[in-house]
Enzyme design. Structure first.
Site, PDB file in Angstrom:
ATOM      1  N   SER A 241      -4.403   0.148  -7.587  1.00 39.11           N
ATOM      2  CA  SER A 241      -5.212   1.489  -7.564  1.00 39.11           C
ATOM      3  C   SER A 241      -4.314   2.475  -8.055  1.00 39.11           C
ATOM      4  O   SER A 241      -3.023   2.530  -7.767  1.00 39.11           O
ATOM      5  CB  SER A 241      -5.713   1.729  -6.065  1.00 39.11           C
ATOM      6  OG  SER A 241      -6.343   3.179  -6.288  1.00 39.11           O
TER       7      SER A 241
ATOM      8  N   TYR B 148      -3.527   2.520   2.913  1.00 44.51           N
ATOM      9  CA  TYR B 148      -4.207   1.924   1.774  1.00 44.51           C
ATOM     10  C   TYR B 148      -3.356   2.335   0.502  1.00 44.51           C
ATOM     11  O   TYR B 148      -3.087   1.388  -0.353  1.00 44.51           O
ATOM     12  CB  TYR B 148      -5.402   2.774   1.660  1.00 44.51           C
ATOM     13  CG  TYR B 148      -6.167   2.356   0.149  1.00 44.51           C
ATOM     14  CD1 TYR B 148      -6.869   1.320   0.053  1.00 44.51           C
ATOM     15  CD2 TYR B 148      -6.012   3.346  -1.003  1.00 44.51           C
ATOM     16  CE1 TYR B 148      -7.575   0.827  -1.214  1.00 44.51           C
ATOM     17  CE2 TYR B 148      -6.631   3.098  -2.257  1.00 44.51           C
ATOM     18  CZ  TYR B 148      -7.288   1.708  -2.275  1.00 44.51           C
ATOM     19  OH  TYR B 148      -8.105   1.569  -3.520  1.00 44.51           O
TER      20      TYR B 148
END
Length: 278
Positions: free
Chosen positions: A142, A155
């Site tokens: 990401s 995350y």
């Protein structure tokens, strides 16, 4: 190109919805037979029915190494081999107002799915590929793992670790003709962002989701939102022969967000310090 993956067998983890589903559909459209590995049984079975005999479903929690190993065996048994491993499954963890309010209760789960799942998928797929002429491994990170920022710290850490792992695995596995590359999506409207806000009241969650999306739009050079299909095109590229000289690569699919802010747009106000980036 037409039938770019003709004759190839692929596994897509987290393939039942969102980016994973778009990758499954793109791979099949290019001639691959695909194992859809997911914990979302109903969504996955519906997808497999719509795709016909080119796909099969395997229930897999990628945070369980034994299930990942069994999934790779299942792919080989079902379709006679394995050429492409797309480690796409991921979860966001809970969003908190600040890191000081994060009790890290979901650290183990996020790391198990996002990082251990990628490492296990790479390891077991590579073990087969090493004895069968090589292959392509595509890991999903990401832009939250590329750019530093506030919010969803676990995350972000898991996605940054995927990038380092991908580069390291690429170096070690090149001797077996196994390419390992990484995609870093950003500003892709999927359910991931909303999932991170499940602890909030519905009204506040909806408001914050809209604010974060607006901020993402003003922070990237390309004004249009990205789509799961945009990410699927990158996954197709890495899977096929066009990328035969690429390994250890990290490709942002983010409308230019990681390149820098656009010059003539004002940033939108955001209620939270940060959010999952895809």
């Amino acid at each position: 190109m037409v039938n770019e993956l003709s004759g190839k067998v692929a596994v897509v983890t987290g393939g039942a919805s969102g980016i994973g589903r778009a990758i499954v559909e793109r791979y099949i459209a290019e001639g691959a037979r695909v194992v859809v590995a997911d914990v979302e049984r109903e969504h996955a079975e519906n997808l497999v029915r719509s795709c016909g005999p080119m796909s099969v479903f395997r229930y897999t929690d990628v945070g369980d190494v034994d299930q990942v190993a069994a999934m790779v065996d299942f792919a080989v048994e079902s379709f006679g081999g394995l050429d492409v491993m797309c480690n796409n499954a991921g979860i966001p963890g809970k969003m908190h107002k600040s890191f000081l309010q994060d009790d890290l209760a979901d650290f183990g789960k996020v790391m198990a799915v996002n990082l251990l799942g990628v490492m296990a998928g790479t390891r077991y797929a590579a073990a087969y590929m090493a004895d069968h002429g090589g292959g392509s491994i595509v890991n999903m990170s990401s832009i939250g793992g590329v750019q530093a920022g506030g919010g969803v710290m676990t995350y972000r850490a898991s996605k940054a670790a995927i990038i380092q792992f991908t580069k390291s695995a690429a170096i070690e596995l090149e001797q077996y003709d196994i390419r390992v590359n990484c995609i870093a999506p950003g500003s892709i409207p999927t359910a991931l962002l909303a999932t991170s806000m499940t602890a909030m009241a519905d009204e506040r969650s909806d408001r914050l989701t809209r604010a974060v999306r607006a901020s993402m739009q003003t922070d990237r050079p390309l004004e249009r939102d990205g789509t799961p299909e945009d990410v699927a095109e990158a996954a197709l590229y890495f899977a096929g022969d066009r990328a035969r000289y690429l390994t250890g690569t990290v490709l942002p699919v983010d409308g230019g967000t990681t390149a820098g802010k656009p010059l003539r747009r004002k940033s939108a106000p955001v209620e939270s310090a940060g959010a999952p980036m895809s």
